[in-house]
Design an enzyme around this catalytic site. Structure first.
Site, PDB file in Angstrom:
ATOM      1  N   GLY A 279       0.811  -1.220   0.000  1.00  0.00           N
ATOM      2  CA  GLY A 279       0.000   0.000   0.000  1.00  0.00           C
ATOM      3  C   GLY A 279       0.838   1.260   0.000  1.00  0.00           C
ATOM      4  N   CYS A 280       1.912   1.256   0.767  1.00  0.00           N
ATOM      5  CA  CYS A 280       2.779   2.436   0.854  1.00  0.00           C
ATOM      6  C   CYS A 280       3.523   2.669  -0.450  1.00  0.00           C
ATOM      7  CB  CYS A 280       3.738   2.306   2.039  1.00  0.00           C
ATOM      8  SG  CYS A 280       2.859   2.281   3.621  1.00  0.00           S
ATOM      9  N   THR A 281       3.884   1.595  -1.140  1.00  0.00           N
ATOM     10  CA  THR A 281       4.538   1.728  -2.440  1.00  0.00           C
ATOM     11  C   THR A 281       3.567   2.306  -3.461  1.00  0.00           C
ATOM     12  OG1 THR A 281       6.061  -0.072  -1.950  1.00  0.00           O
ATOM     13  CG2 THR A 281       5.720   0.461  -4.283  1.00  0.00           C
TER      14      THR A 281
ATOM     15  N   ALA B  60       3.231   6.093  -2.571  1.00  0.00           N
ATOM     16  CA  ALA B  60       4.425   6.870  -2.912  1.00  0.00           C
ATOM     17  C   ALA B  60       4.572   7.022  -4.423  1.00  0.00           C
ATOM     18  CB  ALA B  60       5.668   6.208  -2.324  1.00  0.00           C
TER      19      ALA B  60
END
Length: 152
Positions: free
Chosen positions: A44-46, A49
């Site tokens: 999710g963070c990738t 970003a």
């Protein structure tokens, strides 16, 4: 949690290049999109970003700087910024100073930091807050919508 109209806290954190960045230093010059995320190199963070990266030029057109904040180390931020070609600042909040000052709630039994985006106007006041742990890309589209609306 900070609300619309609240001033940006006077926080100073280290970026991926181990330089101290003051959030208040942007006040009067640039709007900010400050997004809190749980952890580098997670799915999710990738997505989040890379979505900010892919829309970065649009944010600049609206006079806004993108800043990502997590509890990861500066070296972890440097690695992910290089790997994902992120053109914006990542700040290390390993003492949870910013998380607490912004009032970002933790998820999953209080173990993981929340995923929250704050859109700050160039005068340093919160224009909008968006929180969603399960829709990482929506943080980008929501921030752009708010910046477009405030530019009218």
């Amino acid at each position: 949690m900070l609300k619309i109209g609240d001033p940006v806290p006077d926080i100073k954190l280290s970026n991926q290049d181990e330089e101290i960045v003051s959030l208040r230093a942007f006040t009067g010059h640039k709007a900010m999109v400050i997004y809190f995320y749980p952890k580098n190199n997670t799915p999710g963070c990738t997505i989040e970003a890379c979505s900010f990266r892919d829309s970065y030029e649009e944010f600049l057109e609206f006079g806004a700087e993108v800043i990502g904040i997590s509890g990861d180390s500066t070296s972890s931020h440097k690695q992910v910024a290089e790997k994902r070609r992120l053109p914006f600042t990542l700040l290390s909040d390993n003492n949870r100073t910013a998380e607490k000052a912004f009032g970002v709630k933790r998820n999953i039994l209080g173990l993981l930091p929340g995923r929250v985006t704050f859109i700050i106007d160039k005068n340093g006041f919160v224009l909008n807050v968006f929180s969603s742990a399960t829709q990482p890309a929506k943080h980008v589209s929501t921030a752009l919508e708010i910046l477009k609306a405030s530019a009218r």
